[in-house]
Write an enzyme that holds these catalytic residues in place. Sequence first.
Site, PDB file in Angstrom:
ATOM      1  CB  SER A  60      -0.955  -0.037   1.194  1.00 12.09           C
ATOM      2  OG  SER A  60      -1.986   0.903   1.040  1.00 12.09           O
ATOM      3  CG  HIS A  98      -5.931  -2.281   0.209  1.00 13.30           C
ATOM      4  ND1 HIS A  98      -5.141  -1.722  -0.769  1.00 13.30           N
ATOM      5  CD2 HIS A  98      -5.368  -1.908   1.387  1.00 13.30           C
ATOM      6  CE1 HIS A  98      -4.163  -1.038  -0.220  1.00 13.30           C
ATOM      7  NE2 HIS A  98      -4.265  -1.142   1.092  1.00 13.30           N
ATOM      8  CG  ASP A 125      -6.778  -2.310  -3.496  1.00 16.49           C
ATOM      9  OD1 ASP A 125      -7.311  -1.587  -2.636  1.00 16.49           O
ATOM     10  OD2 ASP A 125      -5.615  -2.721  -3.402  1.00 16.49           O
TER      11      ASP A 125
END
Length: 705
Positions: free
Chosen positions: A557, A677, A642
């Site tokens: 991330s 995600h 995501d």
Amino acid sequence: MKRTCFTLITTLTLYSMTQAQTLKAPKAAIKPKELITNGHKRIDNYYYLNERENPEVIKYLKAENAYLDQVLAPVKGLQEKLFEEMKGRIKQQDESVPYKEGPYYYYTRFITGGEYPIYCRKKGSLEGIEEVMFDGNAMAKGHNYYQIGGYEVSDNDELAIFAEDTVSRRLYTLRIKNLKTGQIYPEVIPDTEGGSFAWATDNKTLFYIKKDPQTLLGYQVYRHVLGTDPKTDVLVYEEQDNQFYMGLGRSKSKKYITIGSDHNGTSTEYRLLEASNPTGEFKVFLPREKGHEYDIVHYQNKFYVRTNWKAENFRLMEVPEGKTTDRTAWKEVIAHRPDVYLDNMDVFVNHLVLGERKAGLTNIRVINQKTKTDEYLDFGEPAYVAGIGYNPDFNTNVLRYSYASLTTPNSTFDYNMDTHEKKLMKQQEVLGGFDKNNYVSERFYVTARDGAQVPVSLVYRKDTPKDGSAPLLQYSYGSYGYSTDPGFGSTRLSLLDRGFIYAISHIRGGQEMGRRWYEDGKMLKKKNTFNDFVDVSEYLIKNKYTSSDKLFAMGGSAGGLLMGAIINQAPQLYRGVVAAVPFVDVVTTMLDESIPLTTGEFEEWGNPKQKQYYDYMLSYSPYDNVEKKAYPNLLVTTGLHDSQVQYWEPAKWVAKLRAMKTNNNQLLLHTNMEAGHGGASGRFQALREIALEYAFMLNLVGEKQ
């Protein structure tokens, strides 16, 4: 012997690289798009990859997946072995430590082969009859992805709100279940914030947050009455500023329902409503002010307030009910300390418990409110993580807390705050012959290029050489004030037992060393984050923990942004890099306010519509700074759904790297076509993604099986 091994490793690796060169890598079509901001023009050749429904885009992502499978085919068996190895360390039939709330003991348990938790409770005692509230395995049937986002039981213990996500977009559908009859009520409320809901005391009124399905920002709070059509739900609050995130819950005292609004670490505001008056009006605790953050805990007839008002590292204050908006009525309880960061707090009938950070480590401080004495719990290891657990009961002298270290599995303790006795309630059971005495952890500081002292925590097997010959995985995150603490990971043993050293760099952008550590790693100081990581890498090489042909880096991330930045800055330091769901197209994403999270992130990265921030972002954005040069071997992962980092960021980045890099190192993209995600949702399926990452690295150091 070492020389022979090295020759074998080199030969195997060269074979792998030669094989990768003979395979035909996918090539994304170039379709130039002109982007102009602040009078500056950029050309994005792969902008079109954001067309999620475009068959050409899906075809490209699938082609990348197929290419990855071809390149890593020689270690397919190793990948499966790693998966089985990591799975084999998990106690399949397991149970959490129960906690008591009201007349019930609540816990979760797993069954052999089960991917998802089963949420249970027993009334009166742990010898009572088990009631299964939610069976995650049964509820997940028919779904490729499934997650229960949280639940809350009504005051009469008969009903439960719960939220579920079957797509991994963090858009939760809210449902209500009768825990006595097992009936799930017909109300279906889509597009809500998972875990942000609360019951009123009447056991029929509930509050929840509605999300914008495009931006995924929670922006409205509704009141729902059991048995009514959700279309008639009453809007009780709407957040007008799209830079604020919202949360909703019930105070520990149960007296208040709270709405919290947070401007990404720069401003906070709470609104309160007495739970016994569900049709009343939410009242502001203290109006929002730029730069003022605070948290509150209600206790008897007052509130404890953790606040950074005239206190960068936060201090603790108290204020009577009814006087919260009058700052002159606030009384200091714990003063500000420049070397101690006040992280969180909990309140009991006779004790106040503080979570603090000092010198990069977590501490738990217990204050006896009757005797006015205090103590710090002693943990006795050089690198560890400890935290206040879930303690829903006010009227107890027992504190539940968690503890782990790089060598000690996750542990749950009950601590008697009067007698000072601690009792280990449960320690994560690691199967497969794990012995913590086979491993060693270290903690030291690295001097960064500007003089900052960056903490590093690392772990390795006792028999691992420290002569530069060992492979090493360096991990970091370094954003949002999120601290990467040195906790335990059973999956990590698969690397340690194969000779890897594992290092965590506690770089700026996190909050390990206090609030200033965070402030010095965001906005116009963001490059400190990348510099710290590179400086630690150079230290690890110089001090013979590893060498540049054995050093690997990993981040996800915002940590994926870190990976993109370091390979642009110092690609020669790394043999391989794993960038998970990486935030790499910083400028374009932060210019698009329709993308989830963008507006709420302006206080982290800056607003690129302002030239000062645009120029600074552009100077480090990984996608914009790809050059014609040699890059390390690279594995990039993403999820088609995501919600945090859109799949097209890593996809565009890989496409551009593939067109511009000047060497034959591996460049692999894996898109989970069914997840978001967080990756796969089941406890075992998630291990397959870790096995892929580990196989990628082990392949590069010659480990084939």
